[in-house]
Design an enzyme around this catalytic site. Sequence first.
Site, PDB file in Angstrom:
ATOM      1  N   ALA A   1       0.876  -1.186   0.000  1.00  0.00           N
ATOM      2  CA  ALA A   1       0.000   0.000   0.000  1.00  0.00           C
ATOM      3  C   ALA A   1       0.912   1.235   0.000  1.00  0.00           C
ATOM      4  O   ALA A   1       0.811   2.112   0.872  1.00  0.00           O
ATOM      5  CB  ALA A   1      -0.960  -0.008   1.182  1.00  0.00           C
TER       6      ALA A   1
ATOM      7  N   HIS B   1       7.179   5.785   1.379  1.00  0.00           N
ATOM      8  CA  HIS B   1       7.955   4.599   0.992  1.00  0.00           C
ATOM      9  C   HIS B   1       8.888   4.942  -0.176  1.00  0.00           C
ATOM     10  O   HIS B   1      10.056   4.533  -0.192  1.00  0.00           O
ATOM     11  CB  HIS B   1       7.029   3.459   0.531  1.00  0.00           C
ATOM     12  CG  HIS B   1       6.094   2.942   1.584  1.00  0.00           C
ATOM     13  ND1 HIS B   1       4.742   3.112   1.514  1.00  0.00           N
ATOM     14  CD2 HIS B   1       6.329   2.237   2.724  1.00  0.00           C
ATOM     15  CE1 HIS B   1       4.155   2.530   2.562  1.00  0.00           C
ATOM     16  NE2 HIS B   1       5.098   2.001   3.307  1.00  0.00           N
TER      17      HIS B   1
ATOM     18  N   ASP C   1       8.359   5.248  12.052  1.00  0.00           N
ATOM     19  CA  ASP C   1       8.240   4.141  13.013  1.00  0.00           C
ATOM     20  C   ASP C   1       9.462   4.175  13.924  1.00  0.00           C
ATOM     21  O   ASP C   1      10.372   3.341  13.813  1.00  0.00           O
ATOM     22  CB  ASP C   1       8.120   2.816  12.258  1.00  0.00           C
ATOM     23  CG  ASP C   1       6.870   2.778  11.411  1.00  0.00           C
ATOM     24  OD1 ASP C   1       5.795   2.520  11.956  1.00  0.00           O
ATOM     25  OD2 ASP C   1       6.956   3.054  10.192  1.00  0.00           O
TER      26      ASP C   1
ATOM     27  N   SER D   1       0.819   7.353   5.675  1.00  0.00           N
ATOM     28  CA  SER D   1       0.751   5.998   6.216  1.00  0.00           C
ATOM     29  C   SER D   1      -0.230   5.191   5.377  1.00  0.00           C
ATOM     30  O   SER D   1      -1.253   5.722   4.921  1.00  0.00           O
ATOM     31  CB  SER D   1       0.263   6.049   7.676  1.00  0.00           C
ATOM     32  OG  SER D   1      -0.184   4.779   8.077  1.00  0.00           O
TER      33      SER D   1
HETATM   34  P1  AMP Z   1       5.389  -0.100   6.270  1.00  0.00           P
HETATM   35  O1  AMP Z   1       5.015  -0.520   4.880  1.00  0.00           O
HETATM   36  O2  AMP Z   1       4.367   0.753   6.938  1.00  0.00           O
HETATM   37  O3  AMP Z   1       5.857  -1.247   7.105  1.00  0.00           O
HETATM   38  O4  AMP Z   1       6.646   0.865   6.093  1.00  0.00           O
HETATM   39  C1  AMP Z   1       7.793   0.468   5.398  1.00  0.00           C
HETATM   40  C2  AMP Z   1       8.894   1.470   5.654  1.00  0.00           C
HETATM   41  O5  AMP Z   1       8.475   2.764   5.203  1.00  0.00           O
HETATM   42  C3  AMP Z   1       9.213   1.619   7.147  1.00  0.00           C
HETATM   43  O6  AMP Z   1      10.624   1.756   7.326  1.00  0.00           O
HETATM   44  C4  AMP Z   1       8.472   2.870   7.525  1.00  0.00           C
HETATM   45  O7  AMP Z   1       9.012   3.536   8.643  1.00  0.00           O
HETATM   46  C5  AMP Z   1       8.640   3.699   6.254  1.00  0.00           C
HETATM   47  N1  AMP Z   1       7.604   4.743   6.199  1.00  0.00           N
HETATM   48  C6  AMP Z   1       6.278   4.587   6.418  1.00  0.00           C
HETATM   49  N2  AMP Z   1       5.647   5.771   6.345  1.00  0.00           N
HETATM   50  C7  AMP Z   1       6.590   6.701   6.072  1.00  0.00           C
HETATM   51  C8  AMP Z   1       6.572   8.114   5.888  1.00  0.00           C
HETATM   52  N3  AMP Z   1       5.445   8.821   5.980  1.00  0.00           N
HETATM   53  N4  AMP Z   1       7.737   8.753   5.602  1.00  0.00           N
HETATM   54  C9  AMP Z   1       8.893   8.036   5.507  1.00  0.00           C
HETATM   55  N5  AMP Z   1       8.982   6.699   5.685  1.00  0.00           N
HETATM   56  C10 AMP Z   1       7.855   6.042   5.965  1.00  0.00           C
END
Ligand code: AMP
Length: 283
Positions: free
Chosen positions: A32, A37, A152, A189
Site C-alpha cells: 500500500a 515509501h 516508526d 501511512s
Molecule cells: P510499512 O510498509 O508501513 O511497514 O513501512 C515500510 C517502511 O516505510 C518503514 O521503514 C516505515 O518507517 C517507512 N515509512 C512509512 N511511512 C513513512 C513516511 N510517511 N515517511 C517516511 N517513511 C515512511
Amino acid sequence: MILLKNSNDLYKLIDSQRKKGKRNGFVPTMGALHQGHISLINFSKKENDLTICSIFVNPAQFNDPEDFEKYPKTVEKDIHLLEAAGCDILFLPSLTEVYPDQEETVRNYDLGFLETALEGKFRPGHFQGVCKVVHRLLDLVKPDTLYLGQKDYQQCMVITRLVELMKKEKEIKIVICPTLREKDGLAMSSRNTRLNDEERKKASAIYLAMNFIKENYKNDIILAVKERALKMLTETGFRVDYFEIVDAKNLTPINSWNSNKQFVILVAAFLNKIRLIDNMMLD
Ligand code: AMP
C-alpha cells in the site's frame, strides 16, 4: 524492475550481483505504498547500485486480527510506483516463502526495554514479529544498507537492536529517513486510506499537538504543555494509547527540560477503529 516471488531466486540474483561488486540497498515494506515509501527508494537509489524493495504483510507482527485482515492491499499500484521510481528488484513473497518451516521453534529476541515500552506495551508480541520477518529478509537480501523510516521510531530502534543481535552491525548500515507528511501535517501511512472524510480531517490533530509541544516546551512546565497537547487530541475525538515526551535513547518519560539530552514526542492514538502513530524530535 525484476519481480521475484521465490526466495531462492532472490538470494541467487542478489548474490550474483554482489559477486560483481554491486552495492545493494534494501527497503522492506508491507505495501500500500505512498510517497513516504518511495522517498526510501530514492535514498537507496542515490547510494547503491541495486535497490531492492520487499512487500509482505507480515501476520506475525499483527496483534489485532482485524487490523491484519483490513490492512490495505494495492499491489498493482505499488508495482507501478516502484517502477516509476526506478526500483531494481521487487520481492513479493507468499507466506510459505517467508516462513518455510512452520514447525520451527519460536525464537525470542532480547529487545530489553524496547519490548515493554510504548508500542511494545500496547502491542504485545508486535516487535518479536517484526524481528522475525526482518531477520529472515536480511538473511536473504544481505543488504549493504537498510533504509527505514523515522515514522516508526521505536521500530527503527528495534531493528537496530536486531542487527546487533545478528552481529551484523559492521556489515549492514542503517539509514533512518525523515517522515514524509501530507500538506496538513498528517504523516503519510498506508492506514490513512482507511480513514473516512471526517476522520481524515481530524487526523492532522496529532501533528498539531506535537507541534504545540515543540513550540511551547521551553517556555512552560513541560507536563503542563503536554497536558494541553493531549487535550487537543482527546477533544478532537482521539482515543490515546500513549502520548509521551521521552528520552530519544531509552524511551524513558521526562518531566523537565534538560538541554543535554535529545527528546522525542511519541504518539499512538485511535480515530474510531484506525490506529495512527507518529513522532517528532525536540531539539
Ligand atoms: P510499512 O510498509 O508501513 O511497514 O513501512 C515500510 C517502511 O516505510 C518503514 O521503514 C516505515 O518507517 C517507512 N515509512 C512509512 N511511512 C513513512 C513516511 N510517511 N515517511 C517516511 N517513511 C515512511
